[in-house]
Motif scaffolding. Structure first.
Motif, PDB file in Angstrom:
ATOM      1  N   UNK A 111       0.843  -1.198   0.000  1.00 53.37           N
ATOM      2  CA  UNK A 111       0.000   0.000   0.000  1.00 53.37           C
ATOM      3  C   UNK A 111       0.875   1.244   0.000  1.00 53.37           C
ATOM      4  N   UNK A 112       0.237   2.388  -0.175  1.00 52.87           N
ATOM      5  CA  UNK A 112       0.938   3.676  -0.212  1.00 52.87           C
ATOM      6  C   UNK A 112       0.709   4.444   1.085  1.00 52.87           C
ATOM      7  N   UNK A 113       1.653   5.336   1.393  1.00 52.88           N
ATOM      8  CA  UNK A 113       1.424   6.286   2.463  1.00 52.88           C
ATOM      9  C   UNK A 113       0.372   7.298   2.024  1.00 52.88           C
ATOM     10  N   UNK A 114      -0.151   8.048   2.954  1.00 49.43           N
ATOM     11  CA  UNK A 114      -1.263   8.974   2.687  1.00 49.43           C
ATOM     12  C   UNK A 114      -0.899  10.120   1.748  1.00 49.43           C
ATOM     13  N   UNK A 115       0.386  10.386   1.541  1.00 44.64           N
ATOM     14  CA  UNK A 115       0.792  11.487   0.675  1.00 44.64           C
ATOM     15  C   UNK A 115       0.890  11.126  -0.799  1.00 44.64           C
ATOM     16  N   UNK A 148       2.729  -0.826 -10.038  1.00 36.84           N
ATOM     17  CA  UNK A 148       2.076  -0.251  -8.858  1.00 36.84           C
ATOM     18  C   UNK A 148       2.665   1.145  -8.736  1.00 36.84           C
ATOM     19  N   UNK A 149       2.142   2.041  -9.536  1.00 33.35           N
ATOM     20  CA  UNK A 149       2.748   3.353  -9.734  1.00 33.35           C
ATOM     21  C   UNK A 149       2.111   4.403  -8.832  1.00 33.35           C
ATOM     22  N   UNK A 150       2.912   5.383  -8.453  1.00 31.77           N
ATOM     23  CA  UNK A 150       2.464   6.444  -7.553  1.00 31.77           C
ATOM     24  C   UNK A 150       2.975   7.793  -8.029  1.00 31.77           C
ATOM     25  N   UNK A 151       2.257   8.839  -7.654  1.00 31.18           N
ATOM     26  CA  UNK A 151       2.697  10.205  -7.927  1.00 31.18           C
ATOM     27  C   UNK A 151       2.517  11.036  -6.668  1.00 31.18           C
ATOM     28  N   UNK A 152       2.917  12.284  -6.737  1.00 32.86           N
ATOM     29  CA  UNK A 152       2.832  13.256  -5.634  1.00 32.86           C
ATOM     30  C   UNK A 152       3.932  13.087  -4.595  1.00 32.86           C
ATOM     31  N   UNK A 153       5.081  12.525  -4.993  1.00 32.39           N
ATOM     32  CA  UNK A 153       6.215  12.453  -4.084  1.00 32.39           C
ATOM     33  C   UNK A 153       6.741  13.851  -3.810  1.00 32.39           C
TER      34      UNK A 153
END
Length: 115
Positions: free
Chosen positions: A55-59, A69-74
């Motif tokens: 899972x991802x952190x809230x940010x 499993x890609x994420x943005x807003x780092x």
């Protein structure tokens, strides 16, 4: 049972842990996914019958890249303390069964970072 928590600071496509017997105990395979996954259960789990969820952190926000499993807003500070404070991390938790010894010798991750 012992709870272990690992924080990963970059986008991860595959994570594996290896015990002293050199067998893969946890792994995630994202080939064939359409992207924007909110969480992902391990596709390889030789540690226990309990699911292990990435899972991802809230940010972070899920991104729509397929096969990942890609994420943005780092936050681009580069400091681990800032990543934890801002919720800019990926995480998974697992339990080591009673009377079992796990020696973590590697965490392998295929990482792609777009700038």
């Amino acid at each position: 049972m012992i709870l272990a928590r690992y924080l990963l600071i970059l986008t991860v496509s595959v994570i594996t842990c290896t015990p002293s017997s050199a067998a893969v105990v946890l792994g995630w395979e994202f080939d064939g996914t359409v992207g924007a996954l909110s969480t992902a259960d391990a596709t390889t789990n030789n540690l226990s019958a309990s699911p292990v969820t990435l899972s991802r952190g809230s940010g972070l926000v899920a991104s729509s890249y397929a096969n990942s499993f890609s994420s943005s807003s780092f936050t681009n500070s580069g400091a681990i303390a800032d990543a934890v404070t801002n919720g800019d991390f990926l995480q998974f938790n697992f339990f080591v069964p009673t009377n079992t010894v796990l020696s973590l010798s590697a965490i392998d991750a295929n990482v792609y970072m777009a700038i």
